[in-house]
Motif scaffolding. Structure first.
Motif, PDB file in Angstrom:
ATOM      1  N   VAL A   1       0.253   3.583   1.293  1.00 34.39           N
ATOM      2  CA  VAL A   1       0.472   3.842  -0.083  1.00 34.39           C
ATOM      3  C   VAL A   1       2.012   4.146  -0.367  1.00 34.39           C
ATOM      4  CG1 VAL A   1       0.111   5.761  -1.986  1.00 34.39           C
ATOM      5  CG2 VAL A   1      -1.846   4.960  -0.676  1.00 34.39           C
ATOM      6  N   LEU A   2       2.481   3.501  -1.175  1.00 32.04           N
ATOM      7  CA  LEU A   2       3.873   3.805  -1.728  1.00 32.04           C
ATOM      8  C   LEU A   2       3.933   4.342  -3.044  1.00 32.04           C
ATOM      9  CD1 LEU A   2       5.648   0.483  -0.511  1.00 32.04           C
ATOM     10  CD2 LEU A   2       6.057   3.038   0.492  1.00 32.04           C
ATOM     11  N   VAL A   3       4.541   5.364  -3.351  1.00 29.81           N
ATOM     12  CA  VAL A   3       4.647   6.107  -4.695  1.00 29.81           C
ATOM     13  C   VAL A   3       6.193   6.108  -4.930  1.00 29.81           C
ATOM     14  CG1 VAL A   3       4.565   8.168  -5.892  1.00 29.81           C
ATOM     15  CG2 VAL A   3       2.667   7.387  -4.396  1.00 29.81           C
ATOM     16  N   GLU A   4       6.462   5.428  -6.128  1.00 28.18           N
ATOM     17  CA  GLU A   4       7.762   5.664  -6.637  1.00 28.18           C
ATOM     18  C   GLU A   4       7.933   6.467  -7.831  1.00 28.18           C
ATOM     19  OE1 GLU A   4      11.277   2.931  -9.212  1.00 28.18           O
ATOM     20  OE2 GLU A   4       9.468   1.861  -8.108  1.00 28.18           O
ATOM     21  N   SER A   5       8.705   7.533  -7.779  1.00 30.43           N
ATOM     22  CA  SER A   5       8.741   8.580  -8.497  1.00 30.43           C
ATOM     23  C   SER A   5      10.190   8.781  -8.942  1.00 30.43           C
ATOM     24  CB  SER A   5       8.575  10.263  -8.014  1.00 30.43           C
ATOM     25  OG  SER A   5       7.086   9.919  -7.451  1.00 30.43           O
ATOM     26  N   GLY A   6      10.552   9.332 -10.284  1.00 28.06           N
ATOM     27  CA  GLY A   6      11.815   9.576 -10.554  1.00 28.06           C
ATOM     28  C   GLY A   6      11.852  10.719 -11.518  1.00 28.06           C
ATOM     29  N   ASP A   7      13.392  11.367 -11.819  1.00 27.77           N
ATOM     30  CA  ASP A   7      13.498  12.148 -12.885  1.00 27.77           C
ATOM     31  C   ASP A   7      14.397  11.607 -13.686  1.00 27.77           C
ATOM     32  OD1 ASP A   7      15.775  12.585 -11.421  1.00 27.77           O
ATOM     33  OD2 ASP A   7      15.046  14.606 -10.611  1.00 27.77           O
ATOM     34  N   LYS A   8      15.326  12.424 -14.585  1.00 24.66           N
ATOM     35  CA  LYS A   8      16.072  12.076 -15.581  1.00 24.66           C
ATOM     36  C   LYS A   8      17.444  11.476 -14.562  1.00 24.66           C
ATOM     37  CE  LYS A   8      17.889  16.656 -16.248  1.00 24.66           C
ATOM     38  NZ  LYS A   8      17.959  17.647 -17.421  1.00 24.66           N
ATOM     39  N   ASN A   9      17.483  11.877 -13.376  1.00 25.07           N
ATOM     40  CA  ASN A   9      18.948  11.604 -12.613  1.00 25.07           C
ATOM     41  C   ASN A   9      18.513  10.219 -11.409  1.00 25.07           C
ATOM     42  OD1 ASN A   9      20.248  13.677 -13.588  1.00 25.07           O
ATOM     43  ND2 ASN A   9      19.344  15.143 -12.537  1.00 25.07           N
ATOM     44  N   GLU A  10      17.430  10.467 -10.993  1.00 25.03           N
ATOM     45  CA  GLU A  10      17.277   9.337  -9.846  1.00 25.03           C
ATOM     46  C   GLU A  10      15.941   8.912  -9.581  1.00 25.03           C
ATOM     47  OE1 GLU A  10      17.780  10.722  -5.834  1.00 25.03           O
ATOM     48  OE2 GLU A  10      17.858  12.644  -6.242  1.00 25.03           O
ATOM     49  N   HIS A  11      15.648   7.963  -8.784  1.00 30.62           N
ATOM     50  CA  HIS A  11      14.236   7.450  -8.420  1.00 30.62           C
ATOM     51  C   HIS A  11      14.097   7.254  -6.845  1.00 30.62           C
ATOM     52  CE1 HIS A  11      14.474   5.509 -12.354  1.00 30.62           C
ATOM     53  NE2 HIS A  11      13.243   5.236 -12.394  1.00 30.62           N
ATOM     54  N   TRP A  12      13.220   7.822  -6.450  1.00 33.77           N
ATOM     55  CA  TRP A  12      12.776   7.785  -5.101  1.00 33.77           C
ATOM     56  C   TRP A  12      11.614   7.444  -4.600  1.00 33.77           C
ATOM     57  CZ3 TRP A  12      13.445  12.031  -8.300  1.00 33.77           C
ATOM     58  CH2 TRP A  12      12.129  12.974  -8.408  1.00 33.77           C
ATOM     59  N   THR A  13      11.337   6.533  -3.332  1.00 35.71           N
ATOM     60  CA  THR A  13       9.870   6.346  -2.994  1.00 35.71           C
ATOM     61  C   THR A  13       9.523   6.775  -1.718  1.00 35.71           C
ATOM     62  OG1 THR A  13      10.537   4.096  -3.797  1.00 35.71           O
ATOM     63  CG2 THR A  13       8.858   4.169  -2.179  1.00 35.71           C
ATOM     64  N   THR A  14       8.238   7.197  -1.857  1.00 35.95           N
ATOM     65  CA  THR A  14       7.555   8.034  -0.478  1.00 35.95           C
ATOM     66  C   THR A  14       6.136   7.271  -0.196  1.00 35.95           C
ATOM     67  OG1 THR A  14       6.465   9.414  -2.448  1.00 35.95           O
ATOM     68  CG2 THR A  14       8.827  10.203  -1.217  1.00 35.95           C
ATOM     69  N   MET A  15       5.997   7.787   0.983  1.00 38.27           N
ATOM     70  CA  MET A  15       5.005   6.978   1.689  1.00 38.27           C
ATOM     71  C   MET A  15       3.896   7.788   2.213  1.00 38.27           C
ATOM     72  SD  MET A  15       5.815   4.101   4.358  1.00 38.27           S
ATOM     73  CE  MET A  15       7.091   5.211   5.064  1.00 38.27           C
ATOM     74  N   GLY A  16       2.591   7.261   2.449  1.00 33.64           N
ATOM     75  CA  GLY A  16       1.588   7.837   3.278  1.00 33.64           C
ATOM     76  C   GLY A  16       0.803   6.678   3.748  1.00 33.64           C
ATOM     77  N   VAL A  17       0.256   6.943   5.055  1.00 29.71           N
ATOM     78  CA  VAL A  17      -0.599   6.016   5.922  1.00 29.71           C
ATOM     79  C   VAL A  17      -1.921   6.766   6.294  1.00 29.71           C
ATOM     80  CG1 VAL A  17      -0.931   4.312   7.775  1.00 29.71           C
ATOM     81  CG2 VAL A  17       1.229   4.469   6.345  1.00 29.71           C
ATOM     82  N   SER A  18      -2.921   6.055   6.030  1.00 27.27           N
ATOM     83  CA  SER A  18      -4.323   6.745   6.653  1.00 27.27           C
ATOM     84  C   SER A  18      -5.429   5.643   6.341  1.00 27.27           C
ATOM     85  CB  SER A  18      -4.618   7.971   5.782  1.00 27.27           C
ATOM     86  OG  SER A  18      -5.987   8.541   6.173  1.00 27.27           O
ATOM     87  N   HIS A  19      -6.429   5.781   7.224  1.00 26.02           N
ATOM     88  CA  HIS A  19      -7.856   4.842   6.692  1.00 26.02           C
ATOM     89  C   HIS A  19      -8.272   5.405   5.676  1.00 26.02           C
ATOM     90  CE1 HIS A  19     -10.593   8.229   7.929  1.00 26.02           C
ATOM     91  NE2 HIS A  19      -9.739   8.399   8.945  1.00 26.02           N
TER      92      HIS A  19
END
Length: 528
Positions: free
Chosen positions: A486-504
């Motif tokens: 799973v990739l989640v792209e988040s952001g606030d008024k200053n920047e964007h960032w992408t985080t990740m998780g892996v599982s069955h």
């Protein structure tokens, strides 16, 4: 310095691509961006062919260009009539552009079979149309449709056809590989003959990519004297597309020393490429030469070690020349150099003999074997790096989550509720929330428990959420029990960032990504 003009047909030929649909406003926005890039000719479409093109020529009059000449496109006049009485030519003139491009048949097969007229009559259509338009606009460009196929089958007639356009006053003859089946050697042979028979004619190239050589054919024609290249941004076009201007332009400018849009404008190429793909609602091609995000991305440890010493070891140009950037990817193929590069990029100065680097490399390779892909989740990598460096990330501690999904009627939306228990600053928070699906419910419940302590979390917005089923990951059991990333792209008024998780378990993978997103936000705000 030799100069070659660039003729963009993204709005007409490019718009014929499968899955590409542009509104009138889309076309206006793209045209203005192309003008900003320094394109010399922008083909707006075929007036009267469809309502979108008709509206475009009306709307674009409100937006004068700074660099480009707007061009209307159409065919020679109908065989059953004269130029003066032909609705096709009348529609072209009604667009009120200073340049008109018309195409005519230069392959005898098309004249006799597609149009069903004698070869001599086809030559009359070409000459009469060009002459008629030439008296009424500043410039007429003749697109010699199917020229290279025509030259292969009947070279004498193909040359007669372009001579008719030239003698009638066409400012430029464009040799078209309409079926995209010609090879560079065949293009070179035909172009050489054109130069012999019409030495005073200005000519260009319009290549399609059905044999994957449209860019090569365009460059070969320029090498032999072509003064214009027609193509599209990102190579969009019917069937396999057109010559990709995002490759043609830098090859001419940087490899051949031929001026097109100019070096200053060249640095806008990546931004223009992405703008057009976003406007067309198409995903950018990562591995597209020059402008793709992978064009200067390095994954192998040996490669990274070399480019840290001198980027020319594995890069054929400076990425910045076209507005791109060098990227180093983290994967199970990574070496210490990859980690040192990424750490330095994030502002952490590690040494090669630092034991932290060995620990990180070992952890990285283990997690990559499980399906983690840190090359697309820099924020999650930075959190791993911070933990390895002993940086505290103790904003909250997980205790428990519980998710209930229920569907009570066949046509009703499922009902989702999540309960979360976390410890925050010495207090235990037990919260619950409903949401549109389990991930949304978990996210809302977690934030509900944290925002009282960290009100800045209200600034986070979810921009994208992607799930991919993994094959080949450790413990992959296949089918519906496969591991997911799973990739989640988040952001606030200053920047964007992408985080990740892996599982069955897709909920667990999503939870990992959401928790990383929140931890990243809290750390960045704390260390502003």
């Amino acid at each position: 310095m030799r100069h070659v003009t660039i003729y963009d047909t993204t709005l007409r030929d490019g718009a014929q691509a499968e899955e590409l649909n542009l509104t009138t406003q889309d076309k206006v926005r793209i045209a203005l961006k192309l003008d900003e890039l320094g394109i010399h000719y922008i083909e707006g479409g075929w007036p009267g062919a469809n309502p979108t093109d008709q509206k475009f020529f009306e709307e674009i009059k409100k937006h004068p260009f700074k660099n480009a000449k707007l061009t209307a496109f159409g065919s020679t006049h109908l065989a059953r009539t004269t130029p003066e009485a032909c609705p096709n030519l009348a529609g072209l003139l009604a667009a009120e552009t200073s340049v008109i491009t018309i195409f005519g048949k230069t392959w005898d097969l098309h004249a006799t079979t597609a149009l069903g007229i004698p070869l001599e009559r086809n030559l009359e259509l070409i000459a009469n149309s060009v002459a008629y338009l030439n008296e009424r606009v500043d410039e007429v460009i003749f697109d010699a449709e199917h020229f290279f196929d025509g030259y292969k089958h009947n070279p004498e007639y193909a040359l007669q056809a372009i001579r008719a356009a030239h003698e009638a006053g066409a400012a430029r003859l464009i040799l078209c590989d309409t079926n995209g089946g010609s090879l560079p050697s065949q293009v070179a042979e035909a172009v050489t003959e054109v130069k012999k028979h019409l030495p005073d004619a200005s000519f260009g190239i319009h290549a399609h990519n059905d044999s994957e050589v449209a860019v090569a054919n365009s460059i070969e024609a320029v090498r032999l004297g072509a003064s214009q290249v027609q193509g599209t941004i990102n190579g969009y076009g019917e069937r396999c597309g057109n010559a990709n201007l995002c490759s043609v332009i830098p090859n001419l400018e940087l490899k051949m020393g031929i001026e097109t849009i100019g070096r200053d404008n060249l640095s806008r190429l990546v931004a223009t490429s992405h703008y057009v793909s976003e406007t067309a609602n198409l995903r950018p091609f990562l591995r597209q030469p020059f402008v793709g995000t992978s064009a200067f991305a390095h994954k192998g440890g040996i490669h990274v070690s070399a480019i840290m010493k001198d980027s020319k070891t594995y890069e054929h140009i400076e990425p910045e020349a076209v507005g791109n950037e060098q990227r180093v990817l983290l994967s199970d193929q990574a070496g210490k150099s990859n980690i040192l590069f990424k750490a330095r990029e994030l502002g952490y100065d590690l040494k090669k003999n630092d034991p932290t680097v060995d620990r990180l490399l070992k952890e990285l390779k283990l997690k990559e074997s499980m399906g983690y892909e840190y090359s697309v989740a820099d924020a999650s990598f930075e959190l791993i790096l911070l933990r390895a460096l002993g940086k505290p990330l103790d904003y909250f501690h997980f205790r428990n989550f519980f998710v209930v999904d229920a569907k009570r009627e066949e046509d009703a939306e499922p009902f989702t509720e999540a309960t979360v228990i976390v410890d925050v600053k010495g207090q235990q928070e037990h919260t619950a929330a409903t949401g549109m699906g389990p991930v949304n419910a978990l996210d809302r419940a977690l934030r509900k428990g944290l925002e009282r302590f960290y009100p800045n979390l209200a600034d986070i917005k979810l921009h994208d959420f992607k799930v991919r089923v993994l094959s080949g990951a450790v413990r992959d059991t296949g089918g519906t029990a496969s591991f997911v990333r799973v990739l989640v792209e988040s952001g606030d008024k200053n920047e964007h960032w992408t985080t990740m998780g892996v599982s069955h378990n897709i909920i667990e993978a999503s939870w990992q990504a959401v928790v990383d997103a929140i931890n990243y936000k809290l750390f960045k705000d704390e260390h502003k």
